[in-house]
Design a protein around this motif. Structure first.
Motif, PDB file in Angstrom:
ATOM      1  N   ALA A  93      15.360  -5.190 -47.097  1.00 33.47           N
ATOM      2  CA  ALA A  93      16.244  -5.767 -46.069  1.00 33.47           C
ATOM      3  C   ALA A  93      15.858  -6.117 -44.693  1.00 33.47           C
ATOM      4  O   ALA A  93      14.809  -5.653 -44.494  1.00 33.47           O
ATOM      5  N   THR A  94      16.399  -6.717 -44.168  1.00 30.58           N
ATOM      6  CA  THR A  94      16.201  -7.070 -42.843  1.00 30.58           C
ATOM      7  C   THR A  94      17.324  -7.005 -41.602  1.00 30.58           C
ATOM      8  O   THR A  94      18.472  -7.350 -42.051  1.00 30.58           O
ATOM      9  N   PRO A  95      17.035  -6.081 -40.476  1.00 35.52           N
ATOM     10  CA  PRO A  95      18.000  -5.830 -39.872  1.00 35.52           C
ATOM     11  C   PRO A  95      18.906  -7.195 -38.944  1.00 35.52           C
ATOM     12  O   PRO A  95      17.813  -8.125 -38.692  1.00 35.52           O
ATOM     13  N   VAL A  96      20.028  -7.354 -39.068  1.00 31.71           N
ATOM     14  CA  VAL A  96      20.572  -8.330 -38.158  1.00 31.71           C
ATOM     15  C   VAL A  96      21.473  -7.905 -37.030  1.00 31.71           C
ATOM     16  O   VAL A  96      22.156  -6.809 -37.176  1.00 31.71           O
ATOM     17  N   ARG A  97      21.774  -8.991 -36.235  1.00 31.10           N
ATOM     18  CA  ARG A  97      22.529  -8.468 -34.938  1.00 31.10           C
ATOM     19  C   ARG A  97      24.048  -8.298 -35.432  1.00 31.10           C
ATOM     20  O   ARG A  97      24.504  -9.038 -36.232  1.00 31.10           O
ATOM     21  N   SER A  98      24.459  -7.139 -34.900  1.00 33.52           N
ATOM     22  CA  SER A  98      25.916  -6.725 -35.212  1.00 33.52           C
ATOM     23  C   SER A  98      26.914  -6.867 -33.821  1.00 33.52           C
ATOM     24  O   SER A  98      26.582  -6.616 -32.874  1.00 33.52           O
ATOM     25  N   ILE A  99      28.143  -7.419 -34.156  1.00 29.81           N
ATOM     26  CA  ILE A  99      29.030  -7.500 -33.023  1.00 29.81           C
ATOM     27  C   ILE A  99      29.476  -6.171 -32.676  1.00 29.81           C
ATOM     28  O   ILE A  99      29.863  -6.181 -31.629  1.00 29.81           O
ATOM     29  N   ASP A 100      29.396  -5.134 -33.555  1.00 25.60           N
ATOM     30  CA  ASP A 100      30.057  -3.900 -33.252  1.00 25.60           C
ATOM     31  C   ASP A 100      28.946  -3.124 -32.956  1.00 25.60           C
ATOM     32  O   ASP A 100      28.012  -2.723 -33.965  1.00 25.60           O
ATOM     33  N   LYS A 126      35.975  -5.335 -31.357  1.00 24.81           N
ATOM     34  CA  LYS A 126      34.737  -5.739 -32.209  1.00 24.81           C
ATOM     35  C   LYS A 126      34.734  -5.017 -33.555  1.00 24.81           C
ATOM     36  O   LYS A 126      34.400  -5.651 -34.425  1.00 24.81           O
ATOM     37  N   ARG A 127      35.110  -3.898 -33.458  1.00 26.45           N
ATOM     38  CA  ARG A 127      35.159  -3.124 -35.014  1.00 26.45           C
ATOM     39  C   ARG A 127      36.215  -3.814 -35.739  1.00 26.45           C
ATOM     40  O   ARG A 127      36.073  -3.957 -36.974  1.00 26.45           O
ATOM     41  N   ALA A 128      37.538  -4.295 -35.205  1.00 24.52           N
ATOM     42  CA  ALA A 128      38.450  -4.985 -35.808  1.00 24.52           C
ATOM     43  C   ALA A 128      37.807  -6.224 -36.471  1.00 24.52           C
ATOM     44  O   ALA A 128      38.390  -6.427 -37.591  1.00 24.52           O
ATOM     45  N   TRP A 129      37.167  -6.903 -35.852  1.00 24.19           N
ATOM     46  CA  TRP A 129      36.492  -8.167 -36.262  1.00 24.19           C
ATOM     47  C   TRP A 129      35.689  -7.969 -37.271  1.00 24.19           C
ATOM     48  O   TRP A 129      35.802  -8.661 -38.334  1.00 24.19           O
ATOM     49  N   LEU A 130      35.026  -6.946 -37.241  1.00 22.85           N
ATOM     50  CA  LEU A 130      33.953  -6.703 -38.582  1.00 22.85           C
ATOM     51  C   LEU A 130      34.574  -6.208 -39.435  1.00 22.85           C
ATOM     52  O   LEU A 130      34.595  -6.698 -40.635  1.00 22.85           O
ATOM     53  N   ARG A 131      35.610  -5.330 -39.373  1.00 21.94           N
ATOM     54  CA  ARG A 131      36.211  -4.607 -40.446  1.00 21.94           C
ATOM     55  C   ARG A 131      36.969  -5.629 -41.392  1.00 21.94           C
ATOM     56  O   ARG A 131      37.353  -5.548 -42.418  1.00 21.94           O
ATOM     57  N   SER A 132      37.464  -6.706 -40.423  1.00 26.05           N
ATOM     58  CA  SER A 132      38.547  -7.782 -41.206  1.00 26.05           C
ATOM     59  C   SER A 132      37.601  -8.381 -42.357  1.00 26.05           C
ATOM     60  O   SER A 132      38.192  -9.080 -43.138  1.00 26.05           O
ATOM     61  N   GLY A 133      36.450  -8.398 -42.112  1.00 27.61           N
ATOM     62  CA  GLY A 133      35.628  -9.100 -43.304  1.00 27.61           C
ATOM     63  C   GLY A 133      34.745  -8.287 -44.363  1.00 27.61           C
ATOM     64  O   GLY A 133      34.230  -8.491 -44.962  1.00 27.61           O
ATOM     65  N   GLN A 134      35.398  -6.953 -44.384  1.00 29.49           N
ATOM     66  CA  GLN A 134      34.829  -5.829 -45.340  1.00 29.49           C
ATOM     67  C   GLN A 134      35.743  -5.549 -46.358  1.00 29.49           C
ATOM     68  O   GLN A 134      37.121  -5.598 -45.984  1.00 29.49           O
ATOM     69  N   TRP A 135      35.402  -5.136 -47.500  1.00 30.28           N
ATOM     70  CA  TRP A 135      36.145  -4.601 -48.584  1.00 30.28           C
ATOM     71  C   TRP A 135      36.980  -5.717 -49.209  1.00 30.28           C
ATOM     72  O   TRP A 135      36.951  -6.002 -50.250  1.00 30.28           O
ATOM     73  N   LEU A 136      38.043  -6.528 -48.451  1.00 30.04           N
ATOM     74  CA  LEU A 136      38.492  -7.425 -49.021  1.00 30.04           C
ATOM     75  C   LEU A 136      38.923  -8.446 -47.762  1.00 30.04           C
ATOM     76  O   LEU A 136      39.555  -8.289 -47.002  1.00 30.04           O
ATOM     77  N   THR A 137      38.424  -9.741 -47.739  1.00 23.97           N
ATOM     78  CA  THR A 137      38.487 -10.591 -46.904  1.00 23.97           C
ATOM     79  C   THR A 137      39.837 -11.253 -46.758  1.00 23.97           C
ATOM     80  O   THR A 137      40.428 -11.323 -47.796  1.00 23.97           O
ATOM     81  N   ALA A 138      39.992 -11.894 -46.009  1.00 24.92           N
ATOM     82  CA  ALA A 138      41.439 -12.771 -45.895  1.00 24.92           C
ATOM     83  C   ALA A 138      41.552 -13.748 -47.044  1.00 24.92           C
ATOM     84  O   ALA A 138      42.762 -13.826 -47.666  1.00 24.92           O
ATOM     85  N   ALA A 139      40.613 -14.347 -47.197  1.00 23.48           N
ATOM     86  CA  ALA A 139      40.639 -15.398 -48.174  1.00 23.48           C
ATOM     87  C   ALA A 139      40.736 -14.933 -49.478  1.00 23.48           C
ATOM     88  O   ALA A 139      41.501 -15.285 -50.384  1.00 23.48           O
TER      89      ALA A 139
END
Length: 323
Positions: free
Chosen positions: A157-164, A299-312
């Motif tokens: 794996a490769t580390p990537v920049r996180s907003i949080d 920042k945490r809310a933005w990140l978490r909104s894409g985890q486990w179950l996305t809006a789509a």
């Protein structure tokens, strides 16, 4: 039917809030934010001793023997305090992965196509099945979860920049080899989505409190800014969103229905993100600064909104239930 919290549930919530205030209060949160520290293994073990991860395990298996409604209360408090780490995955892995219930094993989640949070410090991974929303039509079998060791995945794996700043992310480019299937693993995505919604709810409630407190203390033109109608409307809207999300999350915790969980996740994500943005607006220019506590919630809310179950995916579940 009485949907008010019982005395035991209130005591549980108060106890968790007290524990987190003592072990991850504002001073320690800011120190972790400024220092970029990783998962506190001592705190992880203390959470395990307090029953945070083993909350829903039967007492015969060393757990507390409670259910999803009580777990939602715990994760709501975790969301309020911005407690970092793969709490949800480790909680779901309790009884399935050795050491997870006691806090001795850190378990992260690998959702195909998504960055993996906290892979650098994880001991094991929950590998989810496809999150395409198809379980609303009865195809739960495609969502069978598996568990595998994190070391082999981390090496590729490769580390990537996180907003949080509290949540390091890793990109897994190659398909992950299948690991050991988990018993009753088909429900993990739904349960994870509900607990993520609970964290979002806690964050939305906390930013509402922060905005109201600042509006009562900050003065302009000789009056608290909370006396101005525009600020009143912002704070009132925040409260409405938080309470609407609370109703949906608590109801989904009682029914454990995938459709209600999808609706709760949508409402909680919206409340967490929009409340953090409005909280920043109430704080004015200082809300944008590193020293203010608003931006970590956003920042945490933005990140978490894409985890486990996305809006789509959540919208697909809700739409599928209409057919």
């Amino acid at each position: 039917m009485d949907f008010q919290l019982s005395d035991d549930q209130r005591a549980l919530r108060a106890g968790v809030r007290e524990l987190l205030a003592g072990r991850f209060g504002r001073d320690r949160m800011r120190a972790a934010l400024d220092g970029g520290t990783g998962i506190d293994r001592a705190l992880w073990r203390e959470l395990g001793e307090a029953g945070f991860f083993a909350l829903r395990l039967p007492e015969a298996e060393g757990g507390v023997g409670l259910g999803l409604p009580e777990a939602v209360l715990l994760f709501e408090e975790a969301g309020r305090s911005l407690l970092p780490g793969p709490l949800i995955a480790t909680h779901l892995a309790a009884g399935r992965v050795k050491g997870a219930a006691q806090g001795g094993t850190v378990v992260a989640v690998l959702d195909p196509g998504q960055p993996v949070a906290h892979l650098g410090e994880a001991d094991a991974l929950l590998v989810l099945g496809p999150g395409d929303g198809s379980r609303a039509s009865g195809a739960a079998s495609v969502n069978v979860a598996r568990v595998r060791d994190a070391a082999g995945v981390r090496d590729a794996a490769t580390p990537v920049r996180s907003i949080d700043p509290f949540t390091p992310l890793w990109r897994v480019a190659d398909p992950v080899e299948a690991g050991e299937p988990l018993p009753r693993g088909g429900r993990l995505r739904d349960e994870g989505a509900l607990l993520a919604a609970a964290e979002q709810l806690g964050s939305a409630a906390r930013t509402t409190e922060m905005a109201v407190q600042h509006a009562g203390e900050r003065e302009q033109f000789g009056s608290p800014i909370g006396s101005f109608q525009a600020v009143k409307h912002l704070c009132a809207g925040m409260l409405v969103r938080a309470e609407l999300a609370r109703c949906a999350v608590y109801a989904a915790a009682v029914t454990a229905d995938p459709v209600e969980i999808a609706g709760a996740k949508l409402l909680a994500d919206d409340a967490a993100v929009r409340n953090a943005r409005d909280c920043l607006q109430v704080h004015g220019g200082m809300g944008f600064t590193w020293e203010a506590d608003v931006h970590p919630h956003l920042k945490r809310a933005w990140l978490r909104s894409g985890q486990w179950l996305t809006a789509a995916a959540a919208e697909e579940v809700l739409a599928g239930d209409l057919c």
